[in-house]
Motif scaffolding. Structure first.
Motif, PDB file in Angstrom:
ATOM      1  N   THR A 148       0.800  -1.224   0.000  1.00  0.00           N
ATOM      2  CA  THR A 148       0.000   0.000   0.000  1.00  0.00           C
ATOM      3  C   THR A 148       0.833   1.274   0.000  1.00  0.00           C
ATOM      4  O   THR A 148       0.358   2.310  -0.456  1.00  0.00           O
ATOM      5  N   TYR A 156       4.355   3.712   8.980  1.00  0.00           N
ATOM      6  CA  TYR A 156       3.090   2.979   9.038  1.00  0.00           C
ATOM      7  C   TYR A 156       2.771   2.689  10.500  1.00  0.00           C
ATOM      8  O   TYR A 156       3.631   2.782  11.376  1.00  0.00           O
ATOM      9  N   MET A 177      -1.543  -0.030   8.766  1.00  0.00           N
ATOM     10  CA  MET A 177      -2.185   1.085   8.073  1.00  0.00           C
ATOM     11  C   MET A 177      -1.147   2.160   7.798  1.00  0.00           C
ATOM     12  O   MET A 177      -0.201   2.334   8.575  1.00  0.00           O
ATOM     13  N   THR A 178      -1.399   2.873   6.716  1.00  0.00           N
ATOM     14  CA  THR A 178      -0.576   4.058   6.454  1.00  0.00           C
ATOM     15  C   THR A 178      -0.985   5.128   7.465  1.00  0.00           C
ATOM     16  O   THR A 178      -2.025   5.004   8.122  1.00  0.00           O
ATOM     17  N   GLN A 181      -4.486   6.471   6.760  1.00  0.00           N
ATOM     18  CA  GLN A 181      -5.499   5.483   7.133  1.00  0.00           C
ATOM     19  C   GLN A 181      -5.686   5.456   8.652  1.00  0.00           C
ATOM     20  O   GLN A 181      -6.810   5.389   9.146  1.00  0.00           O
ATOM     21  N   PHE A 182      -4.576   5.521   9.401  1.00  0.00           N
ATOM     22  CA  PHE A 182      -4.664   5.512  10.853  1.00  0.00           C
ATOM     23  C   PHE A 182      -5.368   6.764  11.369  1.00  0.00           C
ATOM     24  O   PHE A 182      -6.176   6.705  12.296  1.00  0.00           O
TER      25      PHE A 182
END
Length: 199
Positions: A148, A156, A177-178, A181-182
């Motif tokens: 990703t 990450y 998660m990136t 995303q987090f």
């Protein structure tokens, strides 16, 4: 527990149930069946105890709790197995030969009236049961290779969730998660917490 001890325990509970008039047994069972049908949050043993005492039935706390547990377990088991009133009575008679006919008639009648609702509620609970989050751990890392992340050496977040399933088993789930995303994940958790405070 050895069969003899288990039989003694069942007989002791049945002996205590024998002290109850059909009306008192009906009232106690209605409390339990109402709970098993999802209409109340629990069985109020203090209320049942007060009613018994007003009727002159004296049971100590442990005996009352054992009786409530026994009846609840019997009804739950009958619900899971889809038993009829006749089947429930047969199963109870197999467990103890001390049952008075009047008590078995009460249990047969109540189960015939409410058994289908208890069974339906148990099926709904089984479908809706989800695990409970008991621990969440996270750590920040640097990506060396990822599907990703667009470039290496990107930060990450790694999450490890500890979940207790309705069966009682504990599972660990982990994912990465990136950072964006987090951040979105964090925002959604804050929104959920705000909504839960208003409920």
């Amino acid at each position: 527990m050895p069969a003899a001890e288990e039989s003694y325990g069942v007989n002791k509970v049945v002996d205590n149930i024998c002290q109850l008039s059909p009306d008192l047994l009906t009232e106690a069972c209605r409390h339990i069946l109402t709970f098993l049908q999802g209409q109340t949050r629990g069985v109020n043993s203090a209320e049942i105890s007060d009613r018994f005492q007003r009727a002159g039935v004296r049971l100590d706390h442990e005996a009352l709790q054992n009786m409530i547990r026994f009846l609840m377990l019997s009804f739950r088991s009958a619900g899971k197995s889809g038993l009829s009133g006749d089947d429930l009575v047969s199963r109870l008679e197999e467990g103890s030969n001390k049952w008075p006919k009047a008590s078995l008639q009460v249990l047969h009648r109540l189960w015939s009236e409410h058994g289908a609702s208890v069974h339906a509620q148990q099926e709904v609970q089984a479908m809706l049961s989800i695990g409970q989050l008991v621990d969440l751990q996270w750590k920040l890392g640097m990506a060396v290779s990822s599907d990703t992340c667009r470039s290496l050496n990107s930060p990450y977040v790694s999450l490890l969730l500890k979940i207790v399933e309705p069966s009682g088993q504990i599972y660990h789930r982990s994912f990465e998660m990136t950072i964006p995303q987090f951040q979105n994940f964090h925002k959604q958790f804050k929104e959920m917490a705000a909504v839960m405070e208003t409920v």
